[in-house]
Design an enzyme around this catalytic site. Structure first.
Site, PDB file in Angstrom:
ATOM      1  N   ARG A 198     -58.072 -62.022   3.414  1.00  0.00           N
ATOM      2  CA  ARG A 198     -57.120 -61.373   2.531  1.00  0.00           C
ATOM      3  C   ARG A 198     -55.800 -62.006   2.712  1.00  0.00           C
ATOM      4  O   ARG A 198     -54.911 -62.153   1.764  1.00  0.00           O
ATOM      5  CB  ARG A 198     -56.882 -59.976   2.747  1.00  0.00           C
ATOM      6  CG  ARG A 198     -56.146 -59.071   1.996  1.00  0.00           C
ATOM      7  CD  ARG A 198     -56.186 -57.375   2.157  1.00  0.00           C
ATOM      8  NE  ARG A 198     -55.058 -56.874   1.508  1.00  0.00           N
ATOM      9  CZ  ARG A 198     -54.916 -55.736   1.159  1.00  0.00           C
ATOM     10  NH1 ARG A 198     -56.047 -54.804   2.004  1.00  0.00           N
ATOM     11  NH2 ARG A 198     -54.069 -55.239   0.471  1.00  0.00           N
ATOM     12  N   ARG A 257     -49.938 -36.633   9.235  1.00  0.00           N
ATOM     13  CA  ARG A 257     -50.867 -37.855   9.666  1.00  0.00           C
ATOM     14  C   ARG A 257     -51.803 -38.201   8.697  1.00  0.00           C
ATOM     15  O   ARG A 257     -52.911 -38.870   8.987  1.00  0.00           O
ATOM     16  CB  ARG A 257     -51.398 -37.276  10.891  1.00  0.00           C
ATOM     17  CG  ARG A 257     -50.662 -37.015  11.997  1.00  0.00           C
ATOM     18  CD  ARG A 257     -51.089 -36.939  13.350  1.00  0.00           C
ATOM     19  NE  ARG A 257     -50.490 -36.733  14.410  1.00  0.00           N
ATOM     20  CZ  ARG A 257     -50.075 -35.513  14.794  1.00  0.00           C
ATOM     21  NH1 ARG A 257     -50.591 -34.086  14.165  1.00  0.00           N
ATOM     22  NH2 ARG A 257     -49.243 -35.221  15.783  1.00  0.00           N
ATOM     23  N   LYS A 268     -59.210 -59.293  -6.518  1.00  0.00           N
ATOM     24  CA  LYS A 268     -58.502 -58.611  -5.407  1.00  0.00           C
ATOM     25  C   LYS A 268     -59.634 -57.708  -4.778  1.00  0.00           C
ATOM     26  O   LYS A 268     -59.209 -57.712  -3.504  1.00  0.00           O
ATOM     27  CB  LYS A 268     -57.250 -57.671  -6.095  1.00  0.00           C
ATOM     28  CG  LYS A 268     -56.575 -56.805  -5.099  1.00  0.00           C
ATOM     29  CD  LYS A 268     -55.332 -57.434  -4.550  1.00  0.00           C
ATOM     30  CE  LYS A 268     -55.027 -56.789  -3.323  1.00  0.00           C
ATOM     31  NZ  LYS A 268     -53.551 -56.311  -3.528  1.00  0.00           N
TER      32      LYS A 268
HETATM   33  N1  GLY Z   1     -50.555 -58.203  -2.134  1.00  0.00           N
HETATM   34  C1  GLY Z   1     -51.642 -58.894  -1.046  1.00  0.00           C
HETATM   35  C2  GLY Z   1     -52.687 -57.977  -0.567  1.00  0.00           C
HETATM   36  O1  GLY Z   1     -52.694 -56.658  -0.845  1.00  0.00           O
HETATM   37  O2  GLY Z   1     -53.469 -58.180   0.367  1.00  0.00           O
END
Ligand code: GLY
Length: 397
Positions: free
Chosen positions: A268, A137, A250
């Site tokens: 995202r 888990r 990112k």
């Molecule tokens: N590769 C796109 C994300 O990680 O949201």
């Protein structure tokens, strides 16, 4: 495609390691980017997982043996280690491979406080990530990306997954998975030195995606084009800087919307630019980025590059992106040596049907991420199928 000079030679002193923090409360972590940073893996495990006794490596066969041996030796000095080597490929990102990973962890009696280390590209990161998310888990994982694509995208943000086979034998990309944030990401730039030019270029596609998303005043588009036109003497530092900036971008999306739940723009989901198109063509056995069928299928980054072109042309068809911006996107993809048109694609109608199977569609509605300008990317719902099919024709030869 396997000749050329995409991977930059090293002509300068090493840039200092850079750190990017991903702030997710109790799931926060750091991304370390630099040369010889894998030598800190043992220390990182002692600091981040003090109660661990064993470390299980899941390793991409393509990672240079010296890097693998170095990482295992560093960790071996402070923990018991075991390792599983896998030949990474999209078909191998499967339920069968997940079972292999889980059985390997069980056979080595990995416990909840122990650590999994994924050493490889995005396929190994996704697979090992899902194994770590599900074994007992959930056990901690450290992602050690070794390809450009996994450094700037896949290793950051906690997405893990495998593909499923559909009834017609094609692959449904990332159809089973979970969010499982790593304890840390350690991006060893030395791993890029031995990357094939084709694999290096595939990573550039996600960098171009980020440059298209980044606000126009961020300078990321210019940094990307500078890198792509730079002389080998200056690429070493530029590449380190480019990777850091991509990880920062990112991380910003991940922090804002960890589980890709925000509707509309800003979430995202925007990182999926080019991906619904890309996933629909990525696993087709007879689609090659060159005229040589031996180069088939497309790599993920190549499919994303074609997907970004299809997205840009869909936006152009809809009248929301101007022709000058489309030309800039085409030019940067060409500059990166990525394909802009390929042979062997099925009909636009068939590709559209495959796109509807992608998990990013909702309730039969076609929803895509489209550029409205460089630096302005939005989610568009209720899309005209005619605009999409017309755009798809432009990536076909
Ligand atoms: N590769 C796109 C994300 O990680 O949201």
């Amino acid at each position: 495609l396997d000749s050329g000079d995409a991977a930059p030679p090293i002509t300068e002193p090493d840039p200092r390691p850079a750190w990017v923090h991903v702030e997710l409360g109790p799931r926060s972590y750091d991304v370390c980017i630099g040369r010889a940073v894998l030598s800190s893996l043992g220390n990182a495990i002692q600091g981040l997982a003090p109660r661990s006794r064993s470390v299980a490596f899941i390793i991409d066969d393509h990672v240079p043996a010296a890097l693998v041996a170095g990482a295992i030796a560093e960790v071996g000095a402070v923990r018991t280690t075991c390792s599983l080597h896998l030949a990474a490929s999209e078909p191998a990102k499967s339920l069968g491979s997940l079972e292999t990973c889980l059985r390997f962890l069980a056979a080595h009696r990995i416990e909840r406080a122990d650590v999994v280390v994924a050493l490889g590209g995005g396929i190994i990161g996704d697979l090992a990530g899902l194994a770590a998310a599900t074994y007992r888990r959930g056990v901690p994982i450290i992602q050690c990306p070794t390809t450009l694509l996994s450094m700037v995208d896949a290793s950051v943000g906690g997405k893990t997954g495998i593909n499923l086979a559909s009834d017609d034998g094609s692959l449904l990309k990332n159809m089973a998975g979970s969010f499982h944030q790593p304890l840390a990401v350690i991006a060893e730039l030395a791993a890029l030195d031995s990357l094939s030019p084709r694999l290096f270029r595939a990573g550039l596609a996600e960098i171009i995606k980020h440059a298209t998303l980044a606000p126009a005043d961020s300078g990321l588009w210019e940094l990307t084009t500078n890198f792509l036109t730079s002389t080998p003497a200056s690429t070493h530092h530029l590449l380190a800087e480019l990777i850091r900036r991509n990880v920062e971008l990112k991380a910003g999306y991940v922090v804002a919307d960890e589980r890709e739940e925000l509707p509309g723009s800003g979430g995202r989901a925007l990182l999926n630019l080019g991906h619904t198109f890309g996933h629909a063509i990525e696993t087709l056995a007879n689609v090659s980025p060159t005229d040589d069928l031996a180069d088939a299928p497309l790599m993920h980054g190549e499919a994303v590059a074609l997907g970004m072109l299809a997205a840009a042309r869909t936006a152009f068809e809809l009248g929301t992106l101007d022709g000058d911006s489309v030309s800039k996107i085409v030019a940067v993809i060409e500059l990166a040596g990525l394909p802009t048109r390929v042979r062997g694609l099925p009909s636009p109608t068939e590709i559209l049907a495959r796109m509807m199977d992608d998990k990013k569609t909702t309730g039969g509605d076609l929803r895509l991420i489209l550029p409205f300008a460089i630096g302005d990317v939005r989610m568009v719902e209720h899309l005209s199928r005619a605009a999409v099919t017309s755009a798809l024709r432009t990536i076909m030869r």
